[in-house]
Design a protein around this motif. Structure first.
Motif, PDB file in Angstrom:
ATOM      1  N   LYS A 186      -9.966   5.993   0.299  1.00  0.00           N
ATOM      2  CA  LYS A 186     -10.749   5.886  -0.932  1.00  0.00           C
ATOM      3  C   LYS A 186     -12.221   6.170  -0.638  1.00  0.00           C
ATOM      4  CE  LYS A 186      -7.522   2.593  -3.050  1.00  0.00           C
ATOM      5  NZ  LYS A 186      -7.241   1.153  -3.338  1.00  0.00           N
ATOM      6  N   ASN A 189      -7.983   9.369 -10.264  1.00  0.00           N
ATOM      7  CA  ASN A 189      -7.205   8.146 -10.460  1.00  0.00           C
ATOM      8  C   ASN A 189      -7.729   7.367 -11.669  1.00  0.00           C
ATOM      9  OD1 ASN A 189      -5.160   6.343  -9.392  1.00  0.00           O
ATOM     10  ND2 ASN A 189      -6.801   4.998  -8.649  1.00  0.00           N
ATOM     11  N   GLU A 190      -6.837   6.993 -12.578  1.00  0.00           N
ATOM     12  CA  GLU A 190      -7.120   5.980 -13.604  1.00  0.00           C
ATOM     13  C   GLU A 190      -8.307   6.312 -14.512  1.00  0.00           C
ATOM     14  OE1 GLU A 190      -7.404   2.279 -11.418  1.00  0.00           O
ATOM     15  OE2 GLU A 190      -5.381   2.465 -10.636  1.00  0.00           O
ATOM     16  N   GLU A 234       3.197   3.872  -7.000  1.00  0.00           N
ATOM     17  CA  GLU A 234       2.715   2.556  -6.537  1.00  0.00           C
ATOM     18  C   GLU A 234       3.645   1.442  -7.024  1.00  0.00           C
ATOM     19  OE1 GLU A 234      -1.413   1.934  -7.602  1.00  0.00           O
ATOM     20  OE2 GLU A 234      -1.984   3.964  -7.032  1.00  0.00           O
ATOM     21  N   TRP A 260     -12.640   8.319  -8.585  1.00  0.00           N
ATOM     22  CA  TRP A 260     -12.159   7.084  -9.224  1.00  0.00           C
ATOM     23  C   TRP A 260     -13.377   6.267  -9.613  1.00  0.00           C
ATOM     24  CZ3 TRP A 260      -9.426   2.587  -6.139  1.00  0.00           C
ATOM     25  CH2 TRP A 260      -8.748   1.735  -7.027  1.00  0.00           C
ATOM     26  N   SER A 297     -13.466   3.081  -9.517  1.00  0.00           N
ATOM     27  CA  SER A 297     -13.472   1.882  -8.681  1.00  0.00           C
ATOM     28  C   SER A 297     -13.565   2.268  -7.209  1.00  0.00           C
ATOM     29  CB  SER A 297     -12.176   1.101  -8.940  1.00  0.00           C
ATOM     30  OG  SER A 297     -12.141  -0.093  -8.203  1.00  0.00           O
ATOM     31  N   GLN A 298     -13.879   1.279  -6.358  1.00  0.00           N
ATOM     32  CA  GLN A 298     -13.995   1.513  -4.913  1.00  0.00           C
ATOM     33  C   GLN A 298     -14.840   2.745  -4.588  1.00  0.00           C
ATOM     34  OE1 GLN A 298      -9.667   0.352  -4.133  1.00  0.00           O
ATOM     35  NE2 GLN A 298     -10.634  -0.339  -2.235  1.00  0.00           N
ATOM     36  N   HIS A 344      -5.029   9.320  -1.125  1.00  0.00           N
ATOM     37  CA  HIS A 344      -5.338   8.453  -2.279  1.00  0.00           C
ATOM     38  C   HIS A 344      -6.688   7.801  -2.021  1.00  0.00           C
ATOM     39  CE1 HIS A 344      -4.587   5.476  -5.460  1.00  0.00           C
ATOM     40  NE2 HIS A 344      -4.980   4.557  -4.631  1.00  0.00           N
ATOM     41  N   TRP A 356       4.387  -0.119  -3.402  1.00  0.00           N
ATOM     42  CA  TRP A 356       2.990  -0.411  -3.051  1.00  0.00           C
ATOM     43  C   TRP A 356       2.924  -1.554  -2.032  1.00  0.00           C
ATOM     44  CZ3 TRP A 356      -0.281   3.148  -3.072  1.00  0.00           C
ATOM     45  CH2 TRP A 356      -1.659   2.902  -3.023  1.00  0.00           C
ATOM     46  N   GLN A 372       2.037   5.156 -11.627  1.00  0.00           N
ATOM     47  CA  GLN A 372       1.930   4.083 -10.635  1.00  0.00           C
ATOM     48  C   GLN A 372       3.129   3.132 -10.681  1.00  0.00           C
ATOM     49  OE1 GLN A 372      -1.956   2.241 -10.689  1.00  0.00           O
ATOM     50  NE2 GLN A 372      -3.014   4.200 -10.466  1.00  0.00           N
ATOM     51  N   GLU A 397      -3.336   2.500   1.628  1.00  0.00           N
ATOM     52  CA  GLU A 397      -3.579   1.594   0.507  1.00  0.00           C
ATOM     53  C   GLU A 397      -5.051   1.587   0.099  1.00  0.00           C
ATOM     54  OE1 GLU A 397      -2.117  -2.389   1.021  1.00  0.00           O
ATOM     55  OE2 GLU A 397      -2.586  -2.936  -1.040  1.00  0.00           O
ATOM     56  N   ASN A 398      -5.961   1.642   1.053  1.00  0.00           N
ATOM     57  CA  ASN A 398      -7.404   1.640   0.772  1.00  0.00           C
ATOM     58  C   ASN A 398      -8.216   2.620   1.629  1.00  0.00           C
ATOM     59  OD1 ASN A 398      -7.839  -0.658  -1.226  1.00  0.00           O
ATOM     60  ND2 ASN A 398      -6.721  -1.756   0.378  1.00  0.00           N
ATOM     61  N   TRP A 455      -0.737  -6.699  -3.111  1.00  0.00           N
ATOM     62  CA  TRP A 455      -1.886  -7.167  -3.917  1.00  0.00           C
ATOM     63  C   TRP A 455      -1.413  -8.136  -5.007  1.00  0.00           C
ATOM     64  CZ3 TRP A 455      -3.385  -5.237  -9.128  1.00  0.00           C
ATOM     65  CH2 TRP A 455      -2.362  -4.530  -9.750  1.00  0.00           C
ATOM     66  N   HIS A 500       3.543  -0.033 -11.909  1.00  0.00           N
ATOM     67  CA  HIS A 500       3.354  -1.469 -11.676  1.00  0.00           C
ATOM     68  C   HIS A 500       3.989  -2.186 -12.861  1.00  0.00           C
ATOM     69  CE1 HIS A 500       0.599  -0.848  -8.330  1.00  0.00           C
ATOM     70  NE2 HIS A 500      -0.147  -0.054  -9.065  1.00  0.00           N
TER      71      HIS A 500
HETATM   72  O1  G3I Z   1     -11.485  -5.437   3.775  1.00  0.00           O
HETATM   73  C1  G3I Z   1     -12.179  -6.467   3.073  1.00  0.00           C
HETATM   74  C2  G3I Z   1     -12.410  -7.665   3.965  1.00  0.00           C
HETATM   75  O2  G3I Z   1     -13.240  -7.291   5.034  1.00  0.00           O
HETATM   76  C3  G3I Z   1     -13.027  -8.788   3.123  1.00  0.00           C
HETATM   77  O3  G3I Z   1     -13.163  -9.930   3.906  1.00  0.00           O
HETATM   78  C4  G3I Z   1     -12.165  -9.103   1.929  1.00  0.00           C
HETATM   79  C5  G3I Z   1     -12.780 -10.183   1.033  1.00  0.00           C
HETATM   80  O4  G3I Z   1     -12.600  -9.912  -0.333  1.00  0.00           O
HETATM   81  O5  G3I Z   1     -12.007  -7.937   1.162  1.00  0.00           O
HETATM   82  C6  G3I Z   1     -11.355  -6.871   1.868  1.00  0.00           C
HETATM   83  O6  G3I Z   1     -11.264  -5.769   1.020  1.00  0.00           O
HETATM   84  C7  G3I Z   1     -10.265  -5.845   0.025  1.00  0.00           C
HETATM   85  C8  G3I Z   1      -9.309  -4.680   0.199  1.00  0.00           C
HETATM   86  O7  G3I Z   1      -8.371  -4.663  -0.856  1.00  0.00           O
HETATM   87  C9  G3I Z   1      -8.548  -4.733   1.509  1.00  0.00           C
HETATM   88  O8  G3I Z   1      -7.735  -5.857   1.545  1.00  0.00           O
HETATM   89  C10 G3I Z   1     -10.937  -5.790  -1.334  1.00  0.00           C
HETATM   90  O9  G3I Z   1     -11.708  -6.959  -1.544  1.00  0.00           O
HETATM   91  C11 G3I Z   1      -9.904  -5.653  -2.417  1.00  0.00           C
HETATM   92  O10 G3I Z   1     -10.558  -5.409  -3.655  1.00  0.00           O
HETATM   93  C12 G3I Z   1      -8.977  -4.496  -2.129  1.00  0.00           C
HETATM   94  O11 G3I Z   1      -7.986  -4.453  -3.124  1.00  0.00           O
HETATM   95  C13 G3I Z   1      -7.301  -3.219  -3.256  1.00  0.00           C
HETATM   96  C14 G3I Z   1      -7.456  -2.721  -4.675  1.00  0.00           C
HETATM   97  O12 G3I Z   1      -6.716  -1.524  -4.821  1.00  0.00           O
HETATM   98  C15 G3I Z   1      -8.906  -2.458  -5.026  1.00  0.00           C
HETATM   99  O13 G3I Z   1      -9.056  -1.702  -6.188  1.00  0.00           O
HETATM  100  C16 G3I Z   1      -5.834  -3.442  -2.929  1.00  0.00           C
HETATM  101  O14 G3I Z   1      -5.700  -3.747  -1.525  1.00  0.00           O
HETATM  102  C17 G3I Z   1      -5.026  -2.207  -3.254  1.00  0.00           C
HETATM  103  O15 G3I Z   1      -3.656  -2.503  -3.157  1.00  0.00           O
HETATM  104  C18 G3I Z   1      -5.337  -1.754  -4.674  1.00  0.00           C
HETATM  105  O16 G3I Z   1      -4.608  -0.570  -4.917  1.00  0.00           O
HETATM  106  C19 G3I Z   1      -4.739  -0.049  -6.261  1.00  0.00           C
HETATM  107  C20 G3I Z   1      -4.629   1.457  -6.157  1.00  0.00           C
HETATM  108  O17 G3I Z   1      -5.571   1.969  -5.244  1.00  0.00           O
HETATM  109  C21 G3I Z   1      -4.799   2.106  -7.521  1.00  0.00           C
HETATM  110  N1  G3I Z   1      -3.872   1.552  -8.500  1.00  0.00           N
HETATM  111  C22 G3I Z   1      -3.880   0.092  -8.595  1.00  0.00           C
HETATM  112  C23 G3I Z   1      -3.662  -0.548  -7.230  1.00  0.00           C
HETATM  113  C24 G3I Z   1      -3.573  -2.054  -7.330  1.00  0.00           C
HETATM  114  O18 G3I Z   1      -4.771  -2.602  -7.773  1.00  0.00           O
END
Ligand code: G3I
Length: 300
Positions: free
Chosen positions: A47, A126-127, A233, A84, A86-87, A80, A263, A202, A43-44, A271, A204
């Motif tokens: 990245k 991605n995206e 996803e 990108w 993002s991230q 994945h 997802w 994806q 999931e993350n 999410w 969604h």
């Molecule tokens: O791991 C940290 C943690 O240590 C911290 O305390 C916490 C506080 O915010 O954040 C945690 O990280 C988060 C991470 O998910 C793990 O849970 C991030 O803030 C959060 O932004 C992140 O969100 C992810 C998101 O992508 C970011 O872009 C989602 O889990 C994930 O499901 C989502 O997946 C994306 C695909 O990669 C691309 N398509 C869209 C999809 C949904 O947004």
């Protein structure tokens, strides 16, 4: 067949889920995931911010945890993602121009070398598109319009064994500008020999009970360009059974639709957890949407 993975395999397809490394110690989660699915997407954990936290210093600990968990259970793994907006790690966010272009190339080479020969698919890019079908403004786009094809050429050289995919959301409705923009890019890449093997939709879905207009036409139109397609996803507002059954049937109706990935496992893992969008409830119980998907797969 009695599980999603086995039911999908009857037609040569897979059924996957996103996995979060931090949840693997939850036995309800890992029991369901290990039983039902035969493809896994991190999931993350694969990245850019996870795999290259400092420039040139790669970290595959969480990605490998997922890879090992999956492959020990006979599942395949989808990478994945490599490029990108993002991230991105902080150091990458602050780059631009030729130094960012080189950092992207180095990132693709570094990550793909680690997983060389091990993965089924990579979401290389991605995206990268806006809703109207134009290119999304980002630091990567700022390095030049050819950044996407450079990413794919780099990826092919780094690991010729893995299928290379473009992945995006809101490209399910055939009449939508973004779908057409991505379609034209794939068409252009195929006509010029830019290496690309697959498009990930994806999927969604937000609201409603029917599918986006001409969803199956979108799948078959991409496939007709000579690429595989996959639903990468999937999650659906309130897990509408008709949408879940419909998206499954649309994939089954297109021979080059190779598989479906949801997802997350339980609603509480999503999410979009407030929308109860997945196939298992927070207690790990199968929802009506689960049955609608399984029945569609079994009647293929
Ligand atoms: O791991 C940290 C943690 O240590 C911290 O305390 C916490 C506080 O915010 O954040 C945690 O990280 C988060 C991470 O998910 C793990 O849970 C991030 O803030 C959060 O932004 C992140 O969100 C992810 C998101 O992508 C970011 O872009 C989602 O889990 C994930 O499901 C989502 O997946 C994306 C695909 O990669 C691309 N398509 C869209 C999809 C949904 O947004």
């Amino acid at each position: 067949a009695g599980t999603l993975g086995a039911a999908a395999a009857q037609s040569g397809r897979y059924f996957g889920t996103a996995i979060a490394a931090s949840r693997l110690g939850d036995s309800t989660y890992s029991t369901i995931a290990g039983r039902e699915f035969n493809m896994v997407t991190a999931e993350n954990e694969m990245k850019p911010d996870a795999t290259e936290p400092q420039r040139g210093q790669f970290n595959f600990s969480s990605g490998d945890q997922i890879y090992n968990w999956a492959t020990q259970r006979g599942m395949k793994v989808r990478g994945h993602t490599l490029a990108w907006h993002s991230q991105q790690p902080g150091w990458m966010q602050s780059l631009s121009g030729s130094s960012l272009r080189q950092a992207m190339i180095d990132h693709i080479n570094g990550v793909m070398a680690h997983y060389k020969g091990k993965l089924a698919y990579w979401d290389v890019v991605n995206e990268a598109f806006n809703e109207d079908g134009s290119r999304r403004n980002s630091n990567l786009q700022g390095t030049g319009n050819d950044w996407i094809e450079v990413a794919f050429r780099t990826a092919r050289n780094a690991d010729p064994s893995v299928k290379l995919c473009y992945n995006d959301y809101n490209i399910e409705n055939w009449s939508y500008g973004k779908t057409q923009g991505v379609y034209r890019m794939i068409q252009d890449f195929k006509s010029r020999g830019v290496p690309i093997d697959c498009v990930g939709l994806q999927t969604h879905f937000t609201g409603g009970s029917s599918l986006p207009s001409n969803f199956q036409t979108t799948l078959s139109s991409f496939a007709a360009l000579g690429v595989d397609v996959a639903l990468t996803e999937v999650d659906v507002t309130n897990a509408s059974t008709s949408q879940y059954a419909g998206l499954t049937q649309a994939c089954l109706n297109v021979s080059r639709c190779v598989g479906i990935t949801v997802w997350g496992v339980r609603d509480s893992d999503s999410w979009r957890s407030g929308e109860s969008p997945l196939l298992f409830d927070g207690g790990g119980n199968k929802k009506a949407a689960y049955t609608s998907v399984l029945n569609a797969l079994n009647s293929a």
